[in-house]
Design a protein around this motif. Structure first.
Motif, PDB file in Angstrom:
ATOM      1  N   GLU A  92      18.398   7.153   4.711  1.00  0.00           N
ATOM      2  CA  GLU A  92      18.859   6.340   3.582  1.00  0.00           C
ATOM      3  C   GLU A  92      18.054   5.046   3.415  1.00  0.00           C
ATOM      4  O   GLU A  92      18.187   4.359   2.403  1.00  0.00           O
ATOM      5  N   GLU A  93      17.211   4.710   4.378  1.00  0.00           N
ATOM      6  CA  GLU A  93      16.392   3.497   4.309  1.00  0.00           C
ATOM      7  C   GLU A  93      14.915   3.776   4.002  1.00  0.00           C
ATOM      8  O   GLU A  93      14.142   2.840   3.793  1.00  0.00           O
ATOM      9  N   ALA A  94      14.525   5.037   3.960  1.00  0.00           N
ATOM     10  CA  ALA A  94      13.101   5.390   3.833  1.00  0.00           C
ATOM     11  C   ALA A  94      12.467   4.842   2.557  1.00  0.00           C
ATOM     12  O   ALA A  94      11.395   4.227   2.612  1.00  0.00           O
ATOM     13  N   ILE A  95      13.094   5.021   1.406  1.00  0.00           N
ATOM     14  CA  ILE A  95      12.498   4.575   0.145  1.00  0.00           C
ATOM     15  C   ILE A  95      12.366   3.052   0.123  1.00  0.00           C
ATOM     16  O   ILE A  95      11.361   2.512  -0.344  1.00  0.00           O
ATOM     17  N   LEU A  96      13.347   2.344   0.660  1.00  0.00           N
ATOM     18  CA  LEU A  96      13.270   0.887   0.763  1.00  0.00           C
ATOM     19  C   LEU A  96      12.071   0.482   1.620  1.00  0.00           C
ATOM     20  O   LEU A  96      11.317  -0.428   1.264  1.00  0.00           O
TER      21      LEU A  96
ATOM     22  N   THR B  49      -4.892  -0.544  -1.369  1.00  0.00           N
ATOM     23  CA  THR B  49      -5.172  -0.730   0.062  1.00  0.00           C
ATOM     24  C   THR B  49      -4.122  -0.112   0.980  1.00  0.00           C
ATOM     25  O   THR B  49      -4.331  -0.056   2.185  1.00  0.00           O
ATOM     26  N   ARG B  50      -3.013   0.360   0.412  1.00  0.00           N
ATOM     27  CA  ARG B  50      -1.959   0.962   1.221  1.00  0.00           C
ATOM     28  C   ARG B  50      -1.426   2.193   0.501  1.00  0.00           C
ATOM     29  O   ARG B  50      -1.371   2.229  -0.728  1.00  0.00           O
ATOM     30  N   SER B  51      -1.015   3.185   1.290  1.00  0.00           N
ATOM     31  CA  SER B  51      -0.412   4.364   0.673  1.00  0.00           C
ATOM     32  C   SER B  51       0.648   4.959   1.589  1.00  0.00           C
ATOM     33  O   SER B  51       0.625   4.774   2.806  1.00  0.00           O
ATOM     34  N   ILE B  52       1.575   5.662   0.955  1.00  0.00           N
ATOM     35  CA  ILE B  52       2.563   6.480   1.650  1.00  0.00           C
ATOM     36  C   ILE B  52       2.128   7.915   1.424  1.00  0.00           C
ATOM     37  O   ILE B  52       1.878   8.322   0.281  1.00  0.00           O
ATOM     38  N   ARG B  53       2.018   8.680   2.515  1.00  0.00           N
ATOM     39  CA  ARG B  53       1.690  10.105   2.379  1.00  0.00           C
ATOM     40  C   ARG B  53       2.930  10.897   2.745  1.00  0.00           C
ATOM     41  O   ARG B  53       3.474  10.766   3.846  1.00  0.00           O
ATOM     42  N   TYR B  54       3.379  11.710   1.803  1.00  0.00           N
ATOM     43  CA  TYR B  54       4.588  12.514   2.001  1.00  0.00           C
ATOM     44  C   TYR B  54       4.440  13.779   1.180  1.00  0.00           C
ATOM     45  O   TYR B  54       4.739  13.816  -0.009  1.00  0.00           O
ATOM     46  N   GLY B  55       3.918  14.810   1.805  1.00  0.00           N
ATOM     47  CA  GLY B  55       3.659  16.075   1.122  1.00  0.00           C
ATOM     48  C   GLY B  55       4.387  17.225   1.781  1.00  0.00           C
ATOM     49  O   GLY B  55       5.350  17.041   2.536  1.00  0.00           O
ATOM     50  N   ALA B  56       3.923  18.428   1.524  1.00  0.00           N
ATOM     51  CA  ALA B  56       4.568  19.647   2.021  1.00  0.00           C
ATOM     52  C   ALA B  56       4.680  19.656   3.548  1.00  0.00           C
ATOM     53  O   ALA B  56       5.719  20.037   4.095  1.00  0.00           O
ATOM     54  N   HIS B  57       3.618  19.252   4.240  1.00  0.00           N
ATOM     55  CA  HIS B  57       3.650  19.245   5.711  1.00  0.00           C
ATOM     56  C   HIS B  57       4.783  18.361   6.222  1.00  0.00           C
ATOM     57  O   HIS B  57       5.545  18.756   7.106  1.00  0.00           O
TER      58      HIS B  57
ATOM     59  N   HIS C 100      10.947  15.229  11.083  1.00  0.00           N
ATOM     60  CA  HIS C 100      10.678  14.852   9.697  1.00  0.00           C
ATOM     61  C   HIS C 100      10.034  13.462   9.679  1.00  0.00           C
ATOM     62  O   HIS C 100      10.425  12.591  10.447  1.00  0.00           O
ATOM     63  N   HIS C 101       9.029  13.256   8.804  1.00  0.00           N
ATOM     64  CA  HIS C 101       8.275  12.010   8.853  1.00  0.00           C
ATOM     65  C   HIS C 101       7.510  11.762   7.552  1.00  0.00           C
ATOM     66  O   HIS C 101       7.456  12.614   6.685  1.00  0.00           O
ATOM     67  N   TYR C 102       6.943  10.582   7.470  1.00  0.00           N
ATOM     68  CA  TYR C 102       5.984  10.230   6.436  1.00  0.00           C
ATOM     69  C   TYR C 102       4.913   9.378   7.087  1.00  0.00           C
ATOM     70  O   TYR C 102       5.023   9.009   8.257  1.00  0.00           O
ATOM     71  N   HIS C 103       3.853   9.075   6.355  1.00  0.00           N
ATOM     72  CA  HIS C 103       2.745   8.291   6.886  1.00  0.00           C
ATOM     73  C   HIS C 103       2.574   7.009   6.078  1.00  0.00           C
ATOM     74  O   HIS C 103       2.574   7.048   4.849  1.00  0.00           O
ATOM     75  N   GLU C 104       2.432   5.888   6.766  1.00  0.00           N
ATOM     76  CA  GLU C 104       2.023   4.635   6.146  1.00  0.00           C
ATOM     77  C   GLU C 104       0.539   4.482   6.437  1.00  0.00           C
ATOM     78  O   GLU C 104       0.126   4.438   7.601  1.00  0.00           O
ATOM     79  N   GLU C 105      -0.269   4.428   5.393  1.00  0.00           N
ATOM     80  CA  GLU C 105      -1.720   4.366   5.545  1.00  0.00           C
ATOM     81  C   GLU C 105      -2.253   3.043   5.007  1.00  0.00           C
ATOM     82  O   GLU C 105      -1.896   2.640   3.902  1.00  0.00           O
TER      83      GLU C 105
ATOM     84  N   THR D 289     -18.134   2.674   3.728  1.00  0.00           N
ATOM     85  CA  THR D 289     -17.187   3.674   4.210  1.00  0.00           C
ATOM     86  C   THR D 289     -15.766   3.149   4.053  1.00  0.00           C
ATOM     87  O   THR D 289     -15.526   1.945   4.060  1.00  0.00           O
ATOM     88  N   MET D 290     -14.825   4.071   3.910  1.00  0.00           N
ATOM     89  CA  MET D 290     -13.420   3.729   3.792  1.00  0.00           C
ATOM     90  C   MET D 290     -12.724   4.185   5.072  1.00  0.00           C
ATOM     91  O   MET D 290     -12.755   5.361   5.423  1.00  0.00           O
ATOM     92  N   ASN D 291     -12.121   3.225   5.771  1.00  0.00           N
ATOM     93  CA  ASN D 291     -11.397   3.505   7.008  1.00  0.00           C
ATOM     94  C   ASN D 291      -9.905   3.573   6.719  1.00  0.00           C
ATOM     95  O   ASN D 291      -9.409   2.906   5.802  1.00  0.00           O
ATOM     96  N   VAL D 292      -9.186   4.368   7.508  1.00  0.00           N
ATOM     97  CA  VAL D 292      -7.734   4.446   7.344  1.00  0.00           C
ATOM     98  C   VAL D 292      -7.039   4.311   8.690  1.00  0.00           C
ATOM     99  O   VAL D 292      -7.420   4.954   9.664  1.00  0.00           O
ATOM    100  N   ASP D 293      -6.069   3.408   8.717  1.00  0.00           N
ATOM    101  CA  ASP D 293      -5.159   3.266   9.850  1.00  0.00           C
ATOM    102  C   ASP D 293      -3.840   3.873   9.392  1.00  0.00           C
ATOM    103  O   ASP D 293      -3.260   3.448   8.392  1.00  0.00           O
ATOM    104  N   ASN D 294      -3.379   4.875  10.128  1.00  0.00           N
ATOM    105  CA  ASN D 294      -2.267   5.711   9.711  1.00  0.00           C
ATOM    106  C   ASN D 294      -1.157   5.620  10.745  1.00  0.00           C
ATOM    107  O   ASN D 294      -1.367   5.898  11.914  1.00  0.00           O
ATOM    108  N   SER D 295       0.032   5.243  10.300  1.00  0.00           N
ATOM    109  CA  SER D 295       1.181   5.177  11.195  1.00  0.00           C
ATOM    110  C   SER D 295       2.182   6.251  10.791  1.00  0.00           C
ATOM    111  O   SER D 295       2.618   6.297   9.634  1.00  0.00           O
ATOM    112  N   VAL D 296       2.524   7.132  11.729  1.00  0.00           N
ATOM    113  CA  VAL D 296       3.507   8.179  11.485  1.00  0.00           C
ATOM    114  C   VAL D 296       4.891   7.562  11.680  1.00  0.00           C
ATOM    115  O   VAL D 296       5.182   6.999  12.737  1.00  0.00           O
TER     116      VAL D 296
END
Length: 99
Positions: free
Chosen positions: A16-20, A52-60, A69-74, A84-91
């Motif tokens: 219930e807090e994920a979207i926030l 500069t930031r993204s949420i990744r939440y797809g089929a996987h 169950h999870h999402y990624h903060e990139e 080059t474009m670097n990404v730091d990804n937190s599950v």
């Protein structure tokens, strides 16, 4: 293409807090789905207004086991010297069911 570092958050987020939490991470909108590295639409990403930031939440992520169950903060960083474009990804775990 730059580096891709993946880490795991120390605490899960309640469903219930994920979207926030997404909004806190991305900051003020408007948001897009334009991939920071490719510049093309990506239906699995919600990208901050400054790109500069993204949420990744797809089929996987959606189809992972309820306890995993999870999402990624990139966080995307452009390295001008190497172009080059670097990404730091937190599950971020969002367990839908207790173990």
């Amino acid at each position: 293409m730059g580096y891709h570092k993946e880490t795991y958050a120390s605490k899960p987020v309640k469903p219930e807090e994920a979207i926030l939490k997404w909004g806190e991470f991305l900051g003020d909108g408007p948001y897009t789905n334009i991939h920071p590295r490719t510049g093309k639409p990506d239906p699995d990403r919600l990208v901050s207004a400054d790109g500069t930031r993204s949420i990744r939440y797809g089929a996987h992520e959606m189809n992972s086991k309820p306890t995993k169950h999870h999402y990624h903060e990139e966080t995307w960083t452009l390295e001008l010297k190497n172009k080059t474009m670097n990404v730091d990804n937190s599950v971020i775990r969002v367990p839908l069911q207790k173990k």
